[in-house]
Design a protein around this motif. Structure first.
Motif, mmCIF file in Angstrom:
data_model
loop_
_atom_site.group_PDB
_atom_site.id
_atom_site.type_symbol
_atom_site.label_atom_id
_atom_site.label_comp_id
_atom_site.label_asym_id
_atom_site.label_seq_id
_atom_site.Cartn_x
_atom_site.Cartn_y
_atom_site.Cartn_z
ATOM 1 N N TRP A 117 0.843 -1.206 0.000
ATOM 2 C CA TRP A 117 0.000 0.000 0.000
ATOM 3 C C TRP A 117 0.860 1.229 0.000
ATOM 4 C CZ3 TRP A 117 -1.582 -3.351 4.273
ATOM 5 C CH2 TRP A 117 -2.654 -4.161 3.943
ATOM 6 N N PRO A 118 0.364 2.316 -0.485
ATOM 7 C CA PRO A 118 -0.775 2.421 -1.381
ATOM 8 C C PRO A 118 -0.345 2.143 -2.814
ATOM 9 C CG PRO A 118 0.114 4.603 -1.020
ATOM 10 C CD PRO A 118 0.951 3.632 -0.208
ATOM 11 N N LYS A 119 -1.326 1.895 -3.650
ATOM 12 C CA LYS A 119 -1.042 1.876 -5.086
ATOM 13 C C LYS A 119 -0.767 3.334 -5.459
ATOM 14 C CE LYS A 119 -4.514 1.907 -7.974
ATOM 15 N NZ LYS A 119 -5.671 1.473 -8.760
ATOM 16 N N VAL A 120 0.267 3.559 -6.258
ATOM 17 C CA VAL A 120 0.629 4.918 -6.668
ATOM 18 C C VAL A 120 0.628 4.960 -8.188
ATOM 19 C CG1 VAL A 120 2.380 6.738 -6.501
ATOM 20 C CG2 VAL A 120 2.091 5.119 -4.617
ATOM 21 N N TYR A 121 0.108 6.052 -8.744
ATOM 22 C CA TYR A 121 0.070 6.180 -10.207
ATOM 23 C C TYR A 121 0.120 7.632 -10.617
ATOM 24 C CZ TYR A 121 -4.918 7.002 -9.339
ATOM 25 O OH TYR A 121 -6.127 7.485 -8.869
ATOM 26 N N LEU A 122 0.422 7.831 -11.903
ATOM 27 C CA LEU A 122 0.496 9.163 -12.519
ATOM 28 C C LEU A 122 -0.708 9.391 -13.419
ATOM 29 C CD1 LEU A 122 4.125 9.244 -13.935
ATOM 30 C CD2 LEU A 122 3.284 10.476 -11.957
ATOM 31 N N ARG A 123 -1.132 10.629 -13.493
ATOM 32 C CA ARG A 123 -2.134 11.052 -14.478
ATOM 33 C C ARG A 123 -1.677 12.368 -15.069
ATOM 34 N NH1 ARG A 123 -8.075 11.063 -12.056
ATOM 35 N NH2 ARG A 123 -8.291 12.226 -13.967
ATOM 36 N N GLU A 124 -1.947 12.530 -16.343
ATOM 37 C CA GLU A 124 -1.660 13.811 -16.966
ATOM 38 C C GLU A 124 -2.888 14.698 -16.789
ATOM 39 O OE1 GLU A 124 -0.503 15.626 -21.311
ATOM 40 O OE2 GLU A 124 0.213 13.599 -20.812
ATOM 41 N N GLU A 125 -2.673 15.875 -16.211
ATOM 42 C CA GLU A 125 -3.754 16.830 -15.971
ATOM 43 C C GLU A 125 -3.286 18.221 -16.353
ATOM 44 O OE1 GLU A 125 -4.689 16.400 -11.810
ATOM 45 O OE2 GLU A 125 -5.641 14.455 -12.103
ATOM 46 N N ASP A 126 -3.968 18.832 -17.284
ATOM 47 C CA ASP A 126 -3.661 20.202 -17.697
ATOM 48 C C ASP A 126 -2.192 20.381 -18.091
ATOM 49 O OD1 ASP A 126 -6.330 20.989 -17.179
ATOM 50 O OD2 ASP A 126 -5.844 21.263 -15.051
ATOM 51 N N GLY A 127 -1.650 19.405 -18.827
ATOM 52 C CA GLY A 127 -0.287 19.519 -19.336
ATOM 53 C C GLY A 127 0.797 19.257 -18.307
#
Length: 170
Positions: free
Chosen positions: A110-120
């Protein structure tokens, strides 16, 4: 870290006293359905500040990062504690950040960690999700919420150390 050096919310989450040995078998807790009201009641008992956002989700800020307490699934039976790191990173750092995120996910449950693209830009998220279709005791709920918050804050602190903020131009 000495207990008096911990942030107030973390000291409350970890508890300031050692547990006392039980005199006998503890009374058995009953599982009851997961509800937003139960999550809110637990957060209130812990002295945490939170609010209900425009989507009807419980949310608050811990160590500068936003966390949500979501009830997902067809019947709201899945508890998810989701955090968003207080910083965003440039897209050009994607490869380096993915290495750090993959290392974290490989070495920890824990925790699962991830990336997201938001507003460049890149946004980093943490998640702890648990299916509670058959209900949850108050003790289990407390432990799951502590896990979601504690491990989320932990990964964000690790990222702060690994990826220091650029100096501000003033």
């Amino acid at each position: 870290m000495r207990p008096e050096a911990l942030p107030g919310w973390l000291a409350r989450m970890l508890g300031n006293a050692r547990p006392k040995p039980a005199a006998g078998p503890a009374p058995r807790e009953r599982t009851t359905p997961l509800t937003r009201a139960r999550v809110a009641a637990h957060l209130t008992r812990r002295g945490y500040r939170f609010l209900l956002d425009e989507d009807g989700d419980l949310t608050g800020t811990w160590d500068g990062s936003r966390f949500w307490f979501l009830l997902l699934g067809e019947h709201g039976e899945i508890l998810q504690v989701r955090g968003r790191w207080h910083r965003s990173l440039p897209i050009a750092q994607r490869a380096a950040v993915l290495l750090a995120v993959n290392d974290w996910n490989r070495e920890r449950i824990w925790p699962k960690v991830y990336l997201r693209e938001e507003d460049g830009e890149l946004a980093l998220y943490s998640e702890v999700s648990v299916d509670l279709e058959h209900g949850v005791t108050d003790s289990q709920l407390a432990q799951l919420l502590a896990c979601g918050l504690g491990t989320g804050v932990q990964v964000f602190a690790a990222l702060d150390a690994l990826l220091p903020a650029p100096p501000s131009s003033s």
